[in-house]
Design a protein around this motif. Structure first.
Motif, short mmCIF file in Angstrom:
data_model
loop_
_atom_site.label_atom_id
_atom_site.label_comp_id
_atom_site.label_asym_id
_atom_site.label_seq_id
_atom_site.Cartn_x
_atom_site.Cartn_y
_atom_site.Cartn_z
N SER A 174 15.64 45.98 35.90
CA SER A 174 14.36 45.36 35.55
C SER A 174 14.29 44.03 36.29
O SER A 174 15.28 43.30 36.36
CB SER A 174 14.26 45.11 34.04
N LEU A 175 13.13 43.73 36.86
CA LEU A 175 13.00 42.44 37.55
C LEU A 175 12.55 41.34 36.60
O LEU A 175 12.34 40.21 37.00
CB LEU A 175 12.00 42.56 38.72
N ASP A 176 12.40 41.71 35.31
CA ASP A 176 11.93 40.73 34.32
C ASP A 176 13.12 40.21 33.52
O ASP A 176 13.38 40.67 32.40
CB ASP A 176 10.89 41.38 33.42
N LEU A 177 13.80 39.25 34.09
CA LEU A 177 14.98 38.68 33.43
C LEU A 177 14.62 38.07 32.08
O LEU A 177 15.30 38.31 31.07
CB LEU A 177 15.58 37.60 34.36
N VAL A 178 13.54 37.32 32.02
CA VAL A 178 13.14 36.65 30.78
C VAL A 178 12.85 37.69 29.69
O VAL A 178 13.32 37.57 28.55
CB VAL A 178 11.90 35.76 31.02
#
Lengths: 319, 538
Positions: A174-178
């Protein structure tokens, strides 16, 4: 030649990661800050609290320096100790390091995501988080399962997934770390609440209510911190929470059950994690009613009263 | 004497530059669908230049149409030849012709000329005393990490990234560089500025390269980016305004353009790949801070109007009137330190701070080699997705530096105070309605103004002590009353209307709320405390 991968933290989860990597023929170094634990691990090869035996590819090292020689480092230490471990590791950090933490929680007090702590303390930019419904005792017996590596950097997610993937473990990126970090953090109030509902004898409909509305809270929090709302609907969020809500042996769920009985939760780390989330919600001016209700119970409000408070909130729209 | 650094370090063969840019762009794009890219270029340029009577544009359009006529039956090799033809045209147009002699003459004469203007020197005095002693140093104050900048130009390539408020910015930066014996820098200048032959001659020879903002198609932007990267690889220190255009609202820019910024990282990687002796690229954020901005009235109107979104190039502002420019500069000359230029802490292409030795530093101030961000086992790994994140981080660090190094003047604080008080008159109103309030709602007692001014000053001084903003000398030591007097005088000096007026009866009228808003906006994005309650002053 130094191994490509290391794991800092030799608790059950850290040791399991090292075991998974080693089982597939990849060299990995494992380091614990506790000297006694290191000595025993080297001697017995059996991590305490697990049925596994570390294979030949897992090298238990004495110094953090040896561990930091690897380029890809997993960090499996509790949030309360995370910053101090980063301070120790920081002088050894090189720009090429890729750091993946496995912590489902925010830093106590600051409410910061642990990837933020990494960037505040070290020069490392390529960070990530490993999350998802990985249940240690199920993975030890060889059940098929999945996880997700969240990182802004596609290459980091790919690399970390590559060392973990096996016929029994499918790892997504996933490129959404947050978003992935928030989803992990919201597991604690959800687990506590699930334990309370179970103890109160409430049924599936109430659990469905809990899951879907925790999803809404996590989505709000994620967006507020710059992540995507949709990420919490994935493995790190709803995937992990479904497992937690059903796992009556999970320490966080058991703590919820004790609270429902009017006992002390006896899980100070879970209580601290919820408190951190509420402080963050205050700063971000977010409602997060379920999280706050769990916080109220931790402060002594009877569970029935907290639930009644949730049920009597004025009508609102789902989205 | 021109310092032999950057573009002044070597003799430049223009044909070699144009050929190199062309080769690099065509090579990079050769894997793309060249026919589609060329078709798109011709289509967009035809649309833009339809009906043109300008002979140069007509010839350019004819060339593009000729290229299009060959596209249908062109092989890949033919397509590359056609692409080369178009790209070569753009490369030749963009490339400047720096000339050290012209630069030396200009830097010797122009500051004296500007100083003459600022000092209002009498011609007879000039004849008897010559130009000795004329200096801009007491009007344009530069400070900050100048020594570090000075060292970095010899250790790598420096990219200067200033804030952008006024058309005066370019000469002010030029002066600040010259004043501190820093080397010349190349910079992108709007092609519209090259229409005057004299100006064009100087700009062309002073390091300017041409940027045609009207050309909006991808191929042209690729050429511009390639030129910037090529220049950085050759260690031509460069300047560009990351805000893209002058700040319309007067706010400190925090949303920055990343296209040219990313060429710094690309150049660094290419330098590592090629094993160049000085591979490092450094970004130096700079704030250019004005007490007053000549174009404020036009810019704030543009910011408030819907059309502000589309009018990228303003051609009819106060700068189009030479008499206004001269009058403005002369009035500014009456004020000490009317422009303060601050050279910020240099950054590497990843947004990390850099010390005086050119080493990157981690958050604890430890130095390290940043090449590992892009290399694995000594090899540079190409990864455009990763590079975008790095450049975003750099943009964030530059934006933070702009806020931290913003120097606040009396005009900004006073205007902010007036707007804070205006917002309390009818608390529910949005900004646009507030600006339409009648004069009766825009009158405030001097006592209340001073109390609010004191309240804001205290907060600003705390922020200054924490290093999150800079205050000019007057704000550091002055009382609220001093600052009020100074600001009212200054805000009434250079614009066609006074922003505020002391009515002499113990009240102050916010005469031009829009103009005041421009200056007040300089304090946007800072955590100021809520205003004091109205009527709270006895």
């Amino acid at each position: 030649m130094s191994p490509h991968v290391s794991v800092l933290g030799a608790g059950p989860f850290g040791a399991t990661i090292a075991w998974i990597i080693g089982e597939h023929g990849r060299d990995v170094r494992l380091w614990s800050s506790n000297k006694t634990k290191r000595t025993r691990l080297r001697k017995t090869r059996k991590p305490p609290g697990t049925p596994i035996t570390l294979g030949d590819h897992v090298e238990v090292v004495d110094t953090i320096d040896e561990a930091m020689e690897a380029g890809l480092v997993f960090i499996a230490v509790p949030p309360a100790h995370f910053r101090s471990v980063m301070k120790v590791a920081a002088p050894l950090m090189r720009a090429e390091h890729r750091i993946i933490h496995t912590v489902k929680g925010l830093e106590p007090g600051s409410g910061k995501a642990l990837s933020t702590v990494i960037s505040e303390e070290t020069r490392c930019l390529q960070t990530g988080v490993l999350a998802g419904p990985v249940v240690p005792h199920e993975i030890w017996r060889g059940d098929a399962m999945s996880a997700v590596v969240g990182s802004q950097y596609r290459a980091v997610a790919v690399e970390a997934a590559a060392v973990l993937i096996s016929p029994k473990l499918r790892v997504y990126g996933s490129l959404d770390l947050v978003g992935v970090e928030v989803a992990g953090a919201m597991r604690t109030p959800l687990g506590l609440a699930a334990g309370m509902l179970h103890e109160m004898g409430l049924g599936r409909a109430t659990k469905a209510f809990l899951l879907t509305r925790t999803l809404a809270e996590a989505a709000q929090l994620s967006e507020s911190l710059g992540g995507n709302a949709a990420t919490v609907s994935g493995l790190a969020g709803i995937g992990d929470w479904m497992v937690t809500a059903e796992d009556m042996n999970a320490p966080v769920v058991q703590a919820g059950m004790r609270l429902a009985k009017g006992e002390d939760c006896a899980h100070p780390e879970a209580a601290a994690r919820v408190h951190t989330l509420i402080e963050l919600a205050d700063r971000r001016k977010l409602e997060l009613p379920i999280t706050r209700a769990v916080g109220a119970v931790l402060q002594g409000t009877p569970v029935q009263e907290a639930l009644a408070g949730l049920m009597s909130r004025r009508m609102s729209f789902e989205s | 004497m021109v310092r032999k650094e950057g573009i002044a370090r070597e003799r430049i063969d223009d044909r070699e530059v144009i050929s190199a840019i062309t080769h690099r762009v065509v090579t990079r794009l050769s894997h793309d669908e060249l026919d589609i890219l060329l078709n798109e270029t011709v289509f967009m340029e035809e649309k833009r230049l339809r009906g043109t009577k300008d002979p140069e544009s007509s010839a350019y359009l004819a060339m593009l149409r000729d290229v299009r006529s060959h596209l249908a039956r062109a092989s890949q090799r033919d397509l590359e030849v056609l692409m080369r033809r178009v790209v070569e045209t753009y490369a030749a147009e963009i490339h400047g012709h720096f000339d050290a002699k012209t630069y030396a003459s200009a830097t010797r004469v122009l500051p004296k000329g500007l100083a003459l203007l600022l000092k209002r020197q009498k011609p007879w005095k000039l004849l008897t005393q010559g130009m000795r002693g004329l200096t801009l140093s007491d009007r344009i104050i530069s400070s900050g990490h100048i020594d570090t900048f000075d060292r970095l130009v010899e250790r790598g390539t420096v990219v200067l990234v200033p804030t952008h408020l006024s058309n005066l910015d370019s000469p002010v930066v030029g002066f600040a560089l010259h004043q501190n014996n820093l080397p010349p820098m190349i910079y992108g200048a709007g092609i519209n500025l090259f229409t005057n032959w004299l100006l064009s001659y100087f700009m062309d020879h002073l390091g300017a390269y041409k940027v045609d903002r009207a050309k909006q198609h991808g191929l042209y932007k690729e050429c511009l980016k390639e030129y910037s990267q090529y220049a950085l690889e050759r260690r031509w220190h460069s300047l560009f305004f990351p805000g893209g255009t002058r700040s319309r609202s007067g706010r400190v820019e925090t949303k920055l353009k990343k296209g040219l910024m990313g060429t710094g990282l690309a150049a660094y990687q290419e330098n590592l790949r090629s094993g160049r002796e000085h591979p490092r690229v450094y970004f130096v954020p700079m704030t250019i801070n004005y007490r007053l901005v000549l174009e404020a009235e036009t810019l704030v109107e543009d910011s408030l109007a819907e059309e502000g979104k589309s009018r990228y190039i303003i051609t009819d502002d106060e700068f189009s009137r030479p008499d206004k420019v001269i009058s403005f500069v002369r009035k500014m000359a009456a004020m000490d330190s009317s422009v303060e230029v601050f050279f910020g802490q240099p950054l590497d292409p990843f947004g990390n701070p850099v010390n005086a030795d050119g080493d990157s530093m981690d958050p604890q101030g430890r130095t390290f080699d940043p090449s590992g961000y892009v290399c694995r086992d000594g090899e540079v790994i190409a990864d455009s997705q990763r590079d975008r994140i790095y450049t975003n981080r750099l943009a964030g660090a530059i934006g933070q530096a702009f806020l931290k190094d913003n120097v606040v003047f009396e005009t900004h604080v006073f205007a902010a105070v007036m707007h804070r008080m205006l917002a309390q008159v009818r608390p529910g109103l949005d900004l646009y309605r507030r600006l339409l309030l009648g004069p009766e709602d825009r009158v405030f007692s001097t006592q209340e103004v001073d109390a609010e001014l004191d309240h804001v000053l205290k907060a600003l001084r705390v922020m200054r002590d924490a290093g999150t903003i800079r205050l000019n000398r007057a704000l550091t030591t002055g009382t609220a009353t001093d600052i009020r007097h100074a600001a009212i005088g200054q805000l009434g000096m250079v614009h066609s209307v006074a922003a505020v007026r002391d009515r002499g009866d113990g009240t102050i009228l916010l005469e031009e709320p829009k103009l005041a808003l421009y200056y007040a906006n300089r304090l946007e994005n800072y955590p100021l405390p809520p205003p004091l309650p109205r009527g709270g002053v006895a």
